[in-house]
Design a protein around this motif. Structure first.
Motif, PDB file in Angstrom:
ATOM      1  N   GLN A   9      -7.325   0.259  -0.051  1.00 49.20           N
ATOM      2  CA  GLN A   9      -7.639  -0.870   0.654  1.00 49.20           C
ATOM      3  C   GLN A   9      -8.984  -1.161   1.419  1.00 49.20           C
ATOM      4  O   GLN A   9      -9.681  -2.038   1.440  1.00 49.20           O
ATOM      5  N   ASP A  51      -6.116  -1.548  -4.825  1.00 50.11           N
ATOM      6  CA  ASP A  51      -5.543  -1.927  -3.638  1.00 50.11           C
ATOM      7  C   ASP A  51      -6.532  -2.838  -2.773  1.00 50.11           C
ATOM      8  O   ASP A  51      -7.486  -2.346  -2.360  1.00 50.11           O
ATOM      9  N   GLU A  52      -6.080  -4.110  -3.139  1.00 50.24           N
ATOM     10  CA  GLU A  52      -7.052  -5.321  -2.520  1.00 50.24           C
ATOM     11  C   GLU A  52      -8.505  -5.050  -2.726  1.00 50.24           C
ATOM     12  O   GLU A  52      -9.194  -4.938  -1.621  1.00 50.24           O
ATOM     13  N   THR A  79       0.901  -1.208  -0.063  1.00 48.89           N
ATOM     14  CA  THR A  79       0.035  -0.168  -0.108  1.00 48.89           C
ATOM     15  C   THR A  79       0.841   1.442   0.113  1.00 48.89           C
ATOM     16  O   THR A  79       0.645   2.308  -0.604  1.00 48.89           O
TER      17      THR A  79
HETATM   18 MG   LIG Z   1      -2.000  -2.965   2.302  1.00 42.76          MG
END
Ligand SMILES: [Mg+2]
Ligand SMILES: Nc1ncnc2c1ncn2[C@@H]1O[C@H](COP(=O)(O)OP(=O)(O)O)[C@@H](O)[C@H]1O
Length: 259
Positions: A88, A177-178, A46
């Protein structure tokens, strides 16, 4: 930067109070490529996105995008240059309707937006803005929720809205991000197939913990460990790399549950 690359980093490093979260990362990807970044929690994935997108500047090193150095270019300018990300933890405004979340970003980041704020509402009703927003909602399959308050959406639908916002900004490169974090299996399948369908339109980087979720979405994997890039290549090659197996999964039971 090398011709044909959309992103390049040279020795990118950031320290937080002595902790080197990203450590001398040399990363590059070709225009149109789809790359996955994997690595255990705390590996620096991240933070690397935060550096690429300009949330904070690196302690040292340089970042290049689409032929230009952007190391110190602020985040909103990078968005206007076509670098768009998701977070995220889903990042949308609960207190706006679904469509207003889209309108807000489209108007905010329009290249031809007017210098003063006074025309904001007129811009927001412009047919081209509404069309862009409707298209993005339709791609994500939530067009029937356009007029709901965002607070009423499930977490999965908020994630779809966040990706719709990103798509409405017409990315040249999309950084996710995820995107599957916190979603159920059904929603993961839906979001994954939408990504597979739209990713031909831009370059694409996805951070994900479970490799099995992205092997069919990316051409290349990069592995981060303790702030460094420790391996890169086509998924099969990376997954059989002994160093990756050792540091990323550790023991064999870890391998079984991560893949
Ligand atoms: Mg992360
Ligand atoms: N703003 C920050 N201030 C201090 N430490 C941070 C900050 N952001 C990230 N870190 C630290 O950097 C390391 C990498 O974190 P992160 O990039 O979130 O990892 P990942 O996304 O791979 O799980 C962690 O040790 C984390 O605590």
């Amino acid at each position: 930067m090398e011709k044909g690359n959309i992103i390049e980093t040279k020795g990118v490093t950031i320290q937080f109070n002595g902790l080197v979260a990203v450590d001398g990362v040399d990363f590059s990807m070709k225009r149109g490529e789809a790359v996955g970044i994997i690595g255990s929690n705390g590996a620096g994935k991240t933070t690397f996105f935060n550096l690429l997108t300009g949330l904070f500047p690196p302690t040292s090193g340089a970042i290049f995008y689409d032929g230009k150095e952007i190391t110190r270019v602020p985040p909103h300018k990078r968005v206007m240059m076509g670098m768009v990300r998701t977070f995220q933890l889903v990042s949308v405004f609960d207190s706006l309707t679904v469509v207003d979340n889209l309108i807000l970003s489209v108007v905010r980041f329009r290249e031809d937006r007017r210098p003063k704020g006074g025309f904001f509402f007129a811009d927001a009703r412009h047919p081209s803005v509404l069309k862009t927003c409707e298209e993005a909602l339709t791609i994500m399959g939530i067009e029937d929720k356009a007029n709901l308050m965002t607070s009423e959406l499930s977490y999965g639908d908020k994630r779809k809205l966040e990706i719709a916002v990103a798509l409405s900004l017409k990315p040249k490169i999309l950084l996710l991000d995820e995107p599957f974090a916190g979603l159920g299996d059904l929603e993961i399948g839906e979001v994954s197939s939408i990504i597979r369908r739209v990713k031909e339109n831009f370059s694409f980087i996805i951070i994900e913990h479970k490799i099995s979720r992205i092997v069919d979405l990316v051409q290349r994997l990069s592995v981060m460990h303790e702030g460094r890039l420790i391996a890169e290549g086509v998924p099969a090659e990376v997954l059989s790399n002994p160093l990756v197996r050792e540091v990323y999964w550790g023991k064999e039971e870890g391998l079984a549950c991560s893949v």
